[in-house]
Design a protein around this motif. Structure first.
Motif, PDB file in Angstrom:
ATOM      1  N   GLY A   1      48.217  48.682  21.588  1.00  0.00           N
ATOM      2  CA  GLY A   1      49.148  49.483  20.809  1.00  0.00           C
ATOM      3  C   GLY A   1      50.585  49.013  20.991  1.00  0.00           C
ATOM      4  O   GLY A   1      50.890  48.128  21.794  1.00  0.00           O
ATOM      5  N   ILE A   2      51.480  49.625  20.235  1.00  0.00           N
ATOM      6  CA  ILE A   2      52.885  49.232  20.274  1.00  0.00           C
ATOM      7  C   ILE A   2      53.501  49.498  21.632  1.00  0.00           C
ATOM      8  O   ILE A   2      54.173  48.635  22.215  1.00  0.00           O
ATOM      9  CB  ILE A   2      53.665  49.966  19.154  1.00  0.00           C
ATOM     10  CG1 ILE A   2      53.211  49.452  17.781  1.00  0.00           C
ATOM     11  CG2 ILE A   2      55.170  49.775  19.318  1.00  0.00           C
ATOM     12  CD1 ILE A   2      53.799  50.207  16.607  1.00  0.00           C
ATOM     13  N   MET A   3      53.259  50.669  22.196  1.00  0.00           N
ATOM     14  CA  MET A   3      53.844  50.975  23.504  1.00  0.00           C
ATOM     15  C   MET A   3      53.248  50.112  24.608  1.00  0.00           C
ATOM     16  O   MET A   3      53.948  49.710  25.539  1.00  0.00           O
ATOM     17  CB  MET A   3      53.690  52.466  23.826  1.00  0.00           C
ATOM     18  CG  MET A   3      54.629  53.349  23.038  1.00  0.00           C
ATOM     19  SD  MET A   3      54.656  55.084  23.582  1.00  0.00           S
ATOM     20  CE  MET A   3      55.393  54.943  25.216  1.00  0.00           C
ATOM     21  N   GLY A   4      51.963  49.803  24.509  1.00  0.00           N
ATOM     22  CA  GLY A   4      51.354  48.924  25.502  1.00  0.00           C
ATOM     23  C   GLY A   4      51.980  47.551  25.493  1.00  0.00           C
ATOM     24  O   GLY A   4      52.230  46.952  26.555  1.00  0.00           O
ATOM     25  N   ALA A   5      52.240  47.028  24.294  1.00  0.00           N
ATOM     26  CA  ALA A   5      52.857  45.712  24.178  1.00  0.00           C
ATOM     27  C   ALA A   5      54.285  45.712  24.708  1.00  0.00           C
ATOM     28  O   ALA A   5      54.746  44.721  25.295  1.00  0.00           O
ATOM     29  CB  ALA A   5      52.831  45.257  22.727  1.00  0.00           C
ATOM     30  N   LEU A   6      54.990  46.818  24.526  1.00  0.00           N
ATOM     31  CA  LEU A   6      56.395  46.871  24.924  1.00  0.00           C
ATOM     32  C   LEU A   6      56.594  47.228  26.393  1.00  0.00           C
ATOM     33  O   LEU A   6      57.522  46.719  27.038  1.00  0.00           O
ATOM     34  CB  LEU A   6      57.145  47.886  24.054  1.00  0.00           C
ATOM     35  CG  LEU A   6      57.267  47.555  22.562  1.00  0.00           C
ATOM     36  CD1 LEU A   6      57.966  48.683  21.828  1.00  0.00           C
ATOM     37  CD2 LEU A   6      58.018  46.245  22.359  1.00  0.00           C
TER      38      LEU A   6
END
Length: 262
Positions: free
Chosen positions: A44-49
């Motif tokens: 997900g987006i938060m995991g990547a960031l």
């Protein structure tokens, strides 16, 4: 006629490519984006960031903490980025490019709360109809679409920031529902406000359903009301009069569409 219905895709593009196989049409009820992956925290987006550890703590607070604790922790994460809006915007564009590319024609789609509907026209190609407050006629039936979710009571919607879920005031949502007439199939992201349909047995809380949808069902008596949003509902189905009310399932995990036949 055979129509496949999915909701809460949350980034599962591989399964989405096959969702319309064997169907005359595909209906997508929103939440295409994988923003926070509560199962695989590195995704997900938060995991990547932010990485799996930080997302795991965020997920724990969502389950066990207070809203204030969750908001404070979330703000502390975003404060570590030099340009959060640019990072999120790029990630959303990348996901939508893949996800809309996986859709087969004809597809009728409405956005969920984990979506940015302002970007959908940019990505929706030929044979993909984006509807929110609109009606599509297919196979002799009228399909009415309402996207988004409801704001919690006493919460003021944010008008700025780098990410804003598609949350609508009750008044705005009710006006959209009131614009649908002579509906045979009611297609929404959130469920009608019926307790067994709104309660999530894993999160151990009730999501917000719409009383206006219940009123429409009782007044117009559509054949089906289909929706998603609640990933692990106490009950996946119930009937209101002649209307079959059905949670079509958490497509990210099941990878199986719900089938309508007539």
């Amino acid at each position: 006629m055979r129509v496949h219905v999915v909701s809460d895709v949350h980034g599962n593009a591989d399964a989405l490519k096959r969702a319309g196989d064997g169907a005359d049409a595909l209906i997508v009820l929103g939440d295409l984006l994988d923003f926070v992956d509560y199962r695989e925290h590195d995704k997900g987006i938060m995991g990547a960031l932010f990485g799996a550890e930080k997302v795991g703590e965020f997920a724990r607070l969502r389950r066990e903490g207070t809203r204030d604790e969750t908001v404070a922790f979330s703000r502390s994460l975003w404060a570590t980025l030099a340009d959060p809006a640019a990072a999120v915007g790029e990630a959303i564009q990348d996901q939508y490019s893949v996800l809309f590319g996986a859709l087969t024609a004809p597809t009728f789609a409405t956005p969920g709360n984990v979506d940015d509907p302002s970007l959908w026209p940019e990505f929706a190609g030929d044979g993909i109809s984006v509807l929110d407050g609109g009606v599509a006629e297919f196979g002799g039936l009228r399909f009415g679409f309402i996207g988004g979710a409801l704001l919690p009571p006493n919460v003021v919607p944010r008008r700025n920031g780098f990410w804003r879920p598609y949350l609508r005031t009750r008044e705005e949502y009710d006006v959209a529902v009131g614009g649908l007439e002579n509906i045979d199939v009611l297609c929404t992201h959130i469920p009608p406000a019926i307790p067994e349909l709104t309660y999530d047995v894993v999160a151990r809380r009730s999501e917000i359903g719409s009383a206006a949808l219940v009123d429409l069902i009782r007044e117009q008596r559509p054949r089906w009301s289909v929706f998603g949003h609640v990933h692990q509902p106490l009950s996946a189905r119930t009937r209101v009069g002649r209307t079959e009310c059905r949670n079509v399932g958490h497509f990210k995990e099941t990878a199986q569409p719900y089938v309508l036949r007539w």
